[in-house]
Write an enzyme that holds these catalytic residues in place. Structure first.
Site, short mmCIF file in Angstrom:
data_model
loop_
_atom_site.label_atom_id
_atom_site.label_comp_id
_atom_site.label_asym_id
_atom_site.label_seq_id
_atom_site.Cartn_x
_atom_site.Cartn_y
_atom_site.Cartn_z
N SER A 145 0.83 -1.20 0.00
CA SER A 145 0.00 0.00 0.00
C SER A 145 0.86 1.25 0.00
CB SER A 145 -0.90 0.01 1.24
OG SER A 145 -1.52 1.26 1.42
N SER A 146 0.38 2.29 -0.66
CA SER A 146 1.09 3.57 -0.66
C SER A 146 1.03 4.24 0.72
CB SER A 146 0.51 4.52 -1.72
OG SER A 146 -0.87 4.75 -1.48
N CYS A 147 0.24 3.68 1.64
CA CYS A 147 0.20 4.20 3.01
C CYS A 147 1.55 4.09 3.71
CB CYS A 147 -0.84 3.44 3.84
SG CYS A 147 -2.54 3.77 3.36
N TYR A 170 -1.26 0.05 10.16
CA TYR A 170 -1.41 -0.63 8.86
C TYR A 170 -0.13 -0.46 8.04
CZ TYR A 170 -3.39 -1.63 4.22
OH TYR A 170 -3.64 -2.15 2.96
N LYS A 216 2.65 -3.31 6.48
CA LYS A 216 2.96 -3.40 5.06
C LYS A 216 4.46 -3.19 4.79
CE LYS A 216 -1.08 -4.33 3.43
NZ LYS A 216 -1.30 -5.64 2.77
N HIS A 230 -13.20 2.88 2.40
CA HIS A 230 -12.35 3.96 1.95
C HIS A 230 -13.22 5.13 1.48
CE1 HIS A 230 -9.55 0.47 1.52
NE2 HIS A 230 -8.77 1.33 2.14
#
Length: 308
Positions: free
Chosen positions: A103-105, A132, A136, A176
């Site tokens: 994820s880009s998170c 989160y 990742k 989301h």
């Protein structure tokens, strides 16, 4: 090719299974009762028994900003356990190829946009989804380490931008932004509400890709696996403001009320646009426009979610 797909009931997994190329492969899609990814022994035994040639790890506990703020322990621990179990069990049982969905998170909150793959662990994370993101990061690094130690194991990570689409969650507490806004504006139209609230000033920018396009990339990645870099961003290379997303969704739904802003609410990072340089070099591009994707997602919401 025999492929284990984790998370097949989620948005990404469902879009993979409904892709036109799915029939060219043998997908193993265990349910949670058949395989609990949080239990090492079960994961190890399942992979040992079925001997896949490729694992696609798309499972995860996901949610929007409200869910991440409320449940950081679960977002960290559950995602970490699932990720490390499936990756280490694949390694233990000599599965040579693995695609890890990240994820880009996990990019630093103050990193310069567009976000390059090299920015991982180069700064402080966004506090609203830190748990989160940490999970990742660990699974992404684990794939890197396994490949570094033994090049015959090619464990690669795909880093999508924010996603939306068919099979998404539409609960405000767990979804989301785009599905939550679709639900909110649809209900505002049905109830003849004069205004809809937007968290923050609406100027924060996000990059949202239609999930069906990500599924298309996954099959492209399978077919071009050797050319796939260790970590690769997958997105549009362009973003929109929150206000623009609300406006487009209202146009699709036909809502004509006004928007009001609650600037006391958290908004997360001001911008999160990923760098598509490696993706462009690979030769793949997303096909679905924002309006097309939102229209398809709204039809799914009306015809499937509301009738469920």
């Amino acid at each position: 090719m025999k492929i284990i797909l984790t998370g097949h009931t989620g948005m990404v997994g469902q879009n993979i299974l409904h892709h036109i190329k799915t029939s060219e492969y043998t997908f193993l899609t265990p349910t949670r009762s058949e395989l609990n990814l949080e239990k090492w022994q079960e994961v190890d035994a399942y992979i040992k028994t079925h001997e896949p040639e490729l694992v696609i790890h798309a499972a995860g506990m996901v949610g929007g900003i409200q869910a991440n703020i409320a449940n950081p322990v679960d977002f960290l621990v559950k995602n970490l356990d699932m990720g490390r179990n499936i990756i280490l069990a694949a390694q233990k049982n000599a599965v040579k190829s693995l695609i890890n969905l990240s994820s880009s998170c996990m990019y630093p909150r103050l990193a310069q946009n567009p976000l390059k793959e090299e920015y991982i662990l180069k700064g402080e994370l966004e506090p609203t989804n830190e748990g989160y993101a940490l999970a990742k990061i660990v699974t992404t690094r684990l794939c890197e380490y396994i490949t570094r130690e033994n090049k015959t194991f090619q464990y690669k990570t795909v880093i999508p931008c924010n996603l939306y689409g068919r099979y998404d969650k539409f609960s405000p507490k767990h979804s989301h932004m785009i599905p939550a806004v679709i639900k909110k504006i649809h209900e505002a139209k049905v109830n003849n509400e004069a205004e809809v609230e937007i968290w923050g000033d609406g100027k924060a920018r996000r990059e949202f890709m239609y999930a069906e396009d990500l599924a298309d990339f996954i099959f492209y990645a399978i077919e071009n696996f050797e050319d796939l870099p260790q970590n690769i961003n997958v997105g549009l290379g362009k973003d929109c403001s929150i206000n623009e997303y609300y406006k487009t969704i209202a146009e699709v739904i036909g809502y004509e009320g006004k928007f009001v802003h609650d600037t006391t609410k958290p908004v997360g990072m001001q911008q999160k646009l990923i760098d598509n340089t490696k993706l462009n070099t690979l030769g793949w591009r997303a096909k679905t426009s924002l309006k097309e994707g939102i229209s398809e997602t709204y039809e799914f919401y009306k015809n499937v979610v509301l009738n469920d």
